[in-house]
Design a protein around this motif. Structure first.
Motif, PDB file in Angstrom:
ATOM      1  N   VAL A 187       0.934  -1.374   0.074  1.00 44.57           N
ATOM      2  CA  VAL A 187       0.043   0.082   0.003  1.00 44.57           C
ATOM      3  C   VAL A 187       0.834   1.159  -0.093  1.00 44.57           C
ATOM      4  CG1 VAL A 187      -1.683   1.379   1.292  1.00 44.57           C
ATOM      5  CG2 VAL A 187      -1.775  -1.199   1.289  1.00 44.57           C
ATOM      6  N   GLU A 217       0.478   7.932   1.971  1.00 45.48           N
ATOM      7  CA  GLU A 217      -0.418   8.980   1.569  1.00 45.48           C
ATOM      8  C   GLU A 217       0.052  10.595   2.088  1.00 45.48           C
ATOM      9  OE1 GLU A 217      -5.248  10.021   2.654  1.00 45.48           O
ATOM     10  OE2 GLU A 217      -3.716   8.726   4.122  1.00 45.48           O
ATOM     11  N   ARG A 221      -1.019  13.871   3.122  1.00 44.96           N
ATOM     12  CA  ARG A 221      -2.333  14.454   3.650  1.00 44.96           C
ATOM     13  C   ARG A 221      -1.910  16.015   3.895  1.00 44.96           C
ATOM     14  NH1 ARG A 221      -6.526  11.289   4.273  1.00 44.96           N
ATOM     15  NH2 ARG A 221      -7.540  13.215   5.428  1.00 44.96           N
ATOM     16  N   TRP A 258      -7.493   4.353  11.041  1.00 47.82           N
ATOM     17  CA  TRP A 258      -7.493   5.010   9.803  1.00 47.82           C
ATOM     18  C   TRP A 258      -6.149   3.840   9.099  1.00 47.82           C
ATOM     19  CZ3 TRP A 258      -9.232   7.981   6.586  1.00 47.82           C
ATOM     20  CH2 TRP A 258      -8.509   8.504   5.508  1.00 47.82           C
ATOM     21  N   ARG A 259      -5.344   3.281   9.655  1.00 49.63           N
ATOM     22  CA  ARG A 259      -4.356   2.444   8.915  1.00 49.63           C
ATOM     23  C   ARG A 259      -5.206   1.317   8.514  1.00 49.63           C
ATOM     24  NH1 ARG A 259       0.899   2.856  10.458  1.00 49.63           N
ATOM     25  NH2 ARG A 259       1.726   4.887  10.620  1.00 49.63           N
ATOM     26  N   ARG A 302      -7.109   2.647   5.397  1.00 44.45           N
ATOM     27  CA  ARG A 302      -6.393   3.001   4.260  1.00 44.45           C
ATOM     28  C   ARG A 302      -5.905   1.724   3.666  1.00 44.45           C
ATOM     29  NH1 ARG A 302      -5.477   5.690   0.923  1.00 44.45           N
ATOM     30  NH2 ARG A 302      -3.051   5.365   0.844  1.00 44.45           N
ATOM     31  N   TRP A 303      -5.422   0.689   4.238  1.00 41.24           N
ATOM     32  CA  TRP A 303      -5.025  -0.544   3.495  1.00 41.24           C
ATOM     33  C   TRP A 303      -6.464  -1.291   2.680  1.00 41.24           C
ATOM     34  CZ3 TRP A 303      -2.908  -2.416   8.827  1.00 41.24           C
ATOM     35  CH2 TRP A 303      -1.613  -1.648   9.181  1.00 41.24           C
ATOM     36  N   SER A 339      -9.059   0.367   1.956  1.00 31.87           N
ATOM     37  CA  SER A 339      -9.522   1.106   0.693  1.00 31.87           C
ATOM     38  C   SER A 339      -8.595   1.139  -0.607  1.00 31.87           C
ATOM     39  CB  SER A 339      -9.685   2.638   1.058  1.00 31.87           C
ATOM     40  OG  SER A 339      -8.388   2.882   1.375  1.00 31.87           O
ATOM     41  N   HIS A 340      -7.476   0.667  -0.457  1.00 27.73           N
ATOM     42  CA  HIS A 340      -6.340   0.654  -1.584  1.00 27.73           C
ATOM     43  C   HIS A 340      -6.786  -0.634  -2.384  1.00 27.73           C
ATOM     44  CE1 HIS A 340      -2.819   0.520  -3.767  1.00 27.73           C
ATOM     45  NE2 HIS A 340      -2.667  -0.620  -3.430  1.00 27.73           N
ATOM     46  N   GLU A 357     -10.787   0.137  -3.718  1.00 28.29           N
ATOM     47  CA  GLU A 357     -11.044   1.041  -4.681  1.00 28.29           C
ATOM     48  C   GLU A 357     -11.430   0.560  -6.212  1.00 28.29           C
ATOM     49  OE1 GLU A 357      -9.632   5.712  -5.772  1.00 28.29           O
ATOM     50  OE2 GLU A 357      -8.330   3.999  -4.671  1.00 28.29           O
ATOM     51  N   GLU A 413     -12.397   5.110   0.882  1.00 28.35           N
ATOM     52  CA  GLU A 413     -12.154   5.167   2.215  1.00 28.35           C
ATOM     53  C   GLU A 413     -13.277   4.984   3.153  1.00 28.35           C
ATOM     54  OE1 GLU A 413      -8.004   7.590   1.869  1.00 28.35           O
ATOM     55  OE2 GLU A 413      -9.792   8.637   2.488  1.00 28.35           O
TER      56      GLU A 413
END
Length: 300
Positions: free
Chosen positions: A36, A39, A41, A55-56, A59-60, A62-63, A66, A94
């Motif tokens: 991954v 990001e 930000r 959040w971590r 993020r993983w 959503s990668h 998507e 996300e």
């Protein structure tokens, strides 16, 4: 001895296989996590608190999620996140990943906690599915409430901002300078942030008409769209903007009073169900209980 040795060998093989499987799964997960990308930000806002806690993993997830999101769902989520002011905080992938992880966390917590109550297996499964459904639905409910709250706040402060812009233009400033003064002197609100974004777009070289149209598209509110259309049309026709803005401010204020009157007229209707369901039964119980006791003592 032979049977015991066979059992020991089978147990050793089983434990070795389980250990190798766990190590392989951990290696695959670690490779997926490392793949991954990072990001940036620096130009984005902080995510909401609930999303920040996970959040971590979000993020993983959503990668990898998507590419499989339908374009129609992505476009719809982009519009709703923009209306909620979360355009630079969350992406559609996300947001969906957050819904999935919230459902997984609540269902896992239910799986751990519910067996301590010694419930039936079917009841435990139903409650676990219920908590998973709650975890999936809560972010959508939160986003809907945030959009509604932001819309109410926007409609409340819009006449005040239009008054500020009108006063500044009547004092001799141009539209851009009047918006700068409104942003500097106006109360903190979603509309102030949006006008500040319009000014940033203009300073970056974007035409003022396009910046205002983008404002109307982001907010997707008829009052703001009417204001933007009136300003752009007045500029194209070479009219004085101050009277146009004064008329817009008066109209928005009149609409705010009409909304308040509508809510005041709706209040008795909304109170009807609580009155019938909760207040009237308690009142009747208090009034009829002494009468009932007297009738019972009289032998009825």
């Amino acid at each position: 001895m032979t049977l015991l040795s066979s059992v020991n060998v089978a147990a050793l093989l089983f434990s070795s296989t389980a250990g190798l499987s766990a190590a392989l799964i951990a290696w695959v997960i670690s490779r997926a996590v490392v793949a991954v990308p990072g990001e940036n930000r620096s130009y984005k806002d902080a995510p909401p608190v609930g999303f920040r806690l996970l959040w971590r993993p979000i993020r993983w997830t959503s990668h990898y999620l998507e590419p499989y999101l339908p374009q129609k769902m992505r476009n719809r989520l982009v519009v709703r996140l923009r209306q909620a002011g979360m355009e630079y905080s969350l992406s559609p992938a996300e947001f969906v990943a957050g819904r999935l992880l919230f459902a997984a966390v609540l269902s896992a917590g239910a799986t751990v906690v519910l067996p301590t109550f010694e419930l039936a297996w079917g009841t435990t499964l139903q409650l676990t599915l219920f908590f998973a459904l709650c975890g999936w639905a809560y972010p959508a409910i939160w986003l809907r409430d945030r959009i509604a709250l932001r819309r109410r706040e926007l409609l409340k402060v819009l006449p005040f901002f239009l008054d500020l812009i009108t006063l500044c233009m009547e004092a001799g400033l141009n539209l851009q300078g009047a918006m700068q003064q409104a942003v500097a002197k106006g109360p903190e609100s979603a509309l102030r942030d949006e006008f500040q974004r319009v000014l940033r777009d203009i300073r970056a070289g974007k035409p003022r008409a396009e910046s205002l149209r983008a404002l109307a598209e982001r907010l997707d509110e008829p009052s703001v769209t009417t204001f933007v259309s009136a300003v752009i049309q007045a500029e194209n026709m070479g009219m004085n903007l101050a009277p146009v803005l004064r008329a817009q401010a008066d109209q928005r204020r009149s609409e705010r009073f009409q909304r308040a009157e509508k809510q005041a007229m709706e209040a008795p209707v909304k109170m009807l169900f609580p009155l019938i369901a909760f207040i009237f039964p308690c009142t009747f119980i208090i009034l009829l209980f002494p009468i009932g006791m007297q009738l019972m003592e009289a032998g009825f």
